[in-house]
Design an enzyme around this catalytic site. Structure first.
Site, PDB file in Angstrom:
ATOM      1  N   ASP A   1       3.294   9.778  -6.737  1.00 57.18           N
ATOM      2  CA  ASP A   1       2.277   9.963  -7.780  1.00 57.18           C
ATOM      3  C   ASP A   1       1.311  11.099  -7.489  1.00 57.18           C
ATOM      4  OD1 ASP A   1       2.679   7.426  -9.650  1.00 57.18           O
ATOM      5  OD2 ASP A   1       2.959   6.810  -7.569  1.00 57.18           O
TER       6      ASP A   1
ATOM      7  N   ARG B   1     -12.131   3.270   1.446  1.00 56.22           N
ATOM      8  CA  ARG B   1     -12.502   4.215   0.375  1.00 56.22           C
ATOM      9  C   ARG B   1     -13.703   5.074   0.734  1.00 56.22           C
ATOM     10  NH1 ARG B   1      -7.531   4.004  -0.605  1.00 56.22           N
ATOM     11  NH2 ARG B   1      -6.815   2.032  -1.444  1.00 56.22           N
TER      12      ARG B   1
ATOM     13  N   ASP C   1     -10.392   0.248  -6.795  1.00 56.18           N
ATOM     14  CA  ASP C   1     -10.466   1.485  -6.015  1.00 56.18           C
ATOM     15  C   ASP C   1     -10.998   2.673  -6.802  1.00 56.18           C
ATOM     16  OD1 ASP C   1      -9.760   0.455  -3.526  1.00 56.18           O
ATOM     17  OD2 ASP C   1      -7.627   0.483  -4.028  1.00 56.18           O
TER      18      ASP C   1
ATOM     19  N   SER D   1       3.175  -2.915  -4.431  1.00 52.13           N
ATOM     20  CA  SER D   1       2.179  -1.876  -4.190  1.00 52.13           C
ATOM     21  C   SER D   1       1.471  -2.240  -2.886  1.00 52.13           C
ATOM     22  CB  SER D   1       1.178  -1.834  -5.345  1.00 52.13           C
ATOM     23  OG  SER D   1       0.008  -1.173  -4.915  1.00 52.13           O
TER      24      SER D   1
HETATM   25  N1  ARG Z   1      -7.329  -6.004  -3.920  1.00 48.71           N
HETATM   26  C1  ARG Z   1      -7.719  -5.208  -2.806  1.00 48.71           C
HETATM   27  C2  ARG Z   1      -9.049  -4.571  -3.064  1.00 48.71           C
HETATM   28  O1  ARG Z   1      -9.445  -4.422  -4.172  1.00 48.71           O
HETATM   29  C3  ARG Z   1      -6.681  -4.182  -2.427  1.00 48.71           C
HETATM   30  C4  ARG Z   1      -6.430  -3.089  -3.435  1.00 48.71           C
HETATM   31  C5  ARG Z   1      -5.229  -2.223  -3.129  1.00 48.71           C
HETATM   32  N2  ARG Z   1      -4.064  -3.030  -2.963  1.00 48.71           N
HETATM   33  C6  ARG Z   1      -2.787  -2.630  -3.041  1.00 48.71           C
HETATM   34  N3  ARG Z   1      -1.878  -3.486  -2.723  1.00 48.71           N
HETATM   35  N4  ARG Z   1      -2.447  -1.431  -3.398  1.00 48.71           N
HETATM   36  O2  ARG Z   1      -9.727  -4.209  -2.134  1.00 48.71           O
END
Ligand code: ARG
Length: 421
Positions: free
Chosen positions: A24, A105, A134, A185
């Site tokens: 991506d 992040r 995110d 994911s």
């Molecule tokens: N739910 C978690 C959060 O908001 C992880 C987000 C990313 N998860 C993922 N499997 N890509 O912090």
């Protein structure tokens, strides 16, 4: 008029893109260029994803059309400046999730802003969808550190769907695999691993074996493992007496606690955007460390401070989950938490076995545990006769109001008096 020509008059707008090296964001490089006319600078930050070499990622970014590539090994920085504060806050969102993605992040944001300044970019871009936390963490983080920068998310704002990405990569012959079908994911770093989507979206489905990579099946554990973690002011400084950095402590406990299946978490969580979503996490090192740290606090932190800290810890975790890492309230809570950690030093012995990390011993030079006060054996220095007067006064307001209730026939006391009559 001077001879000087403005270098920006003809220069293109520049966008820094949070680049993972995957399909991506590799497509996003060219896609952003086509859709906005801007030049793209790829920024890859290693927080312990454990994937490809940074140099491979740098080269792919350039091959996909980035004008510059900025790569940073941020593992030590992430462990020390992000995971350790989370440990000192015993940070578990909804009492369970150790903030794996949420913690990474802000460190990525810092590098994005640094790269934007270095390369004169006006805009920051990331590969998040419009449904998750995110996107909020990136954009609120960017706004906090650089209010002048704009944000753009190609998947959300420029219609870069998965199918479009595959077509684009094929058509432009990008050096990235388009056929690999990932059933989940995944987001992973030093502090843990998050797995969602696919078959896990049916929340009745149990996680299958292939979901996990940081942990072994706790149903068939090897012989129990015992580790002594030494803390100094709330931070691990040695394992079994061997000095470690924060990064080494986490990595080593990921390995040892992971081998025992510690730190598997299956949870339906409340996202900031209002959606309930199912995520499976594994964070063996984080869970082992938080378990040990929280117990050392029980031994070393004064009762009222400790009670209040539980509220602060929970609020801290919510703020970080909600993308408020750089916010004023989070900063203020950090000051409180820092102050509570002054005496959180000493050793905790942890038994790792069958998916559990259990504290079996603690010792500290700065302990508030007083053996002579606590003991029921000889050596007791606690004067029990004081308790009688304490309870008399402590219970005074309750006694007065209960007597009033009895007069007016209100409440349990009155009901019990009635039973008697
Ligand atoms: N739910 C978690 C959060 O908001 C992880 C987000 C990313 N998860 C993922 N499997 N890509 O912090």
């Amino acid at each position: 008029m001077s001879e000087q020509t403005s270098p920006t008059a003809t220069a293109k707008d520049r966008v820094v893109l949070a680049y993972s090296g995957g399909l991506d964001t590799s497509v996003a490089i060219g896609w952003i260029g086509e859709q906005t006319g801007a030049e793209v600078i790829a920024v890859a930050v290693d927080v312990g994803q454990g994937g490809e070499d940074l140099e491979v990622i740098r080269q792919r970014a350039l091959d996909c059309g980035a004008v510059e590539a900025y790569v940073a090994d941020a593992r030590e920085e992430f462990a020390t400046e992000y995971c350790m504060p989370a440990l000192r806050a015993n940070a578990l969102y909804q009492g369970r999730y150790p903030l794996v993605s949420a913690l990474s992040r802000p460190v990525i944001v810092k590098h994005l802003v640094r790269a934007a300044r270095q390369f004169g970019a006006t805009t920051v871009s990331h590969g998040c969808t419009g449904k998750g936390n995110d996107q909020v963490r990136f954009e609120v983080g960017i706004t906090s550190l650089a209010p002048d920068l704009r944000c753009i998310a190609p998947v959300r704002d420029l219609a870069l769907t998965r199918d479009v990405a595959i077509d684009y990569a094929t058509k432009h012959d990008l050096p990235i695999e388009t056929t690999k079908h990932n059933p989940f994911s995944v987001d992973q770093n030093v502090w843990g691993r998050a797995v969602e989507t696919g078959f896990l979206e049916d929340i009745w489905n149990g996680p299958t074996k292939d979901v996990y990579t940081y942990t072994d099946d706790p149903t068939f554990p090897p012989a129990a493992d015992e580790v002594v973690i030494t803390f100094q002011a709330g931070v691990p400084v040695a394992l079994d007496g061997v000095p470690v950095t924060p990064l080494q402590a986490i990595a080593e406990l990921n390995r040892r606690a992971g081998a025992q299946g510690v730190g598997r978490i299956d949870i339906v969580e409340d996202r900031l955007v209002g959606i309930k979503s199912r995520e499976v996490y594994e964070a063996p090192g984080a869970i082992a460390l938080i378990t040990a740290h929280a117990e050392l606090e029980n031994v070393t932190v004064e009762r009222e401070q400790a009670r209040f800290k539980r509220t602060v810890d929970q609020r801290w975790a919510e703020l970080v989950y909600d993308g408020q890492w750089f916010s004023p309230l989070k900063r203020s809570l950090d000051v409180f938490i820092d102050d509570t950690q002054r005496y959180v030093s000493g050793d905790v012995r942890l038994l790792l076995h069958g998916g559990r990390a259990v504290v079996t011993g603690r010792r500290s030079e700065t302990s508030l545990y007083d053996f002579n006060l606590a003991t029921y054996d000889t050596g007791d220095s606690y004067d029990q006769s004081n308790a009688k007067g304490f309870i008399e006064i402590y219970g005074m307001t309750t006694k007065l109001s209960a007597a009033r209730d009895a007069r007016f026939g209100v409440g349990e006391a009155a009901a019990l008096a009635g039973d008697q009559a």
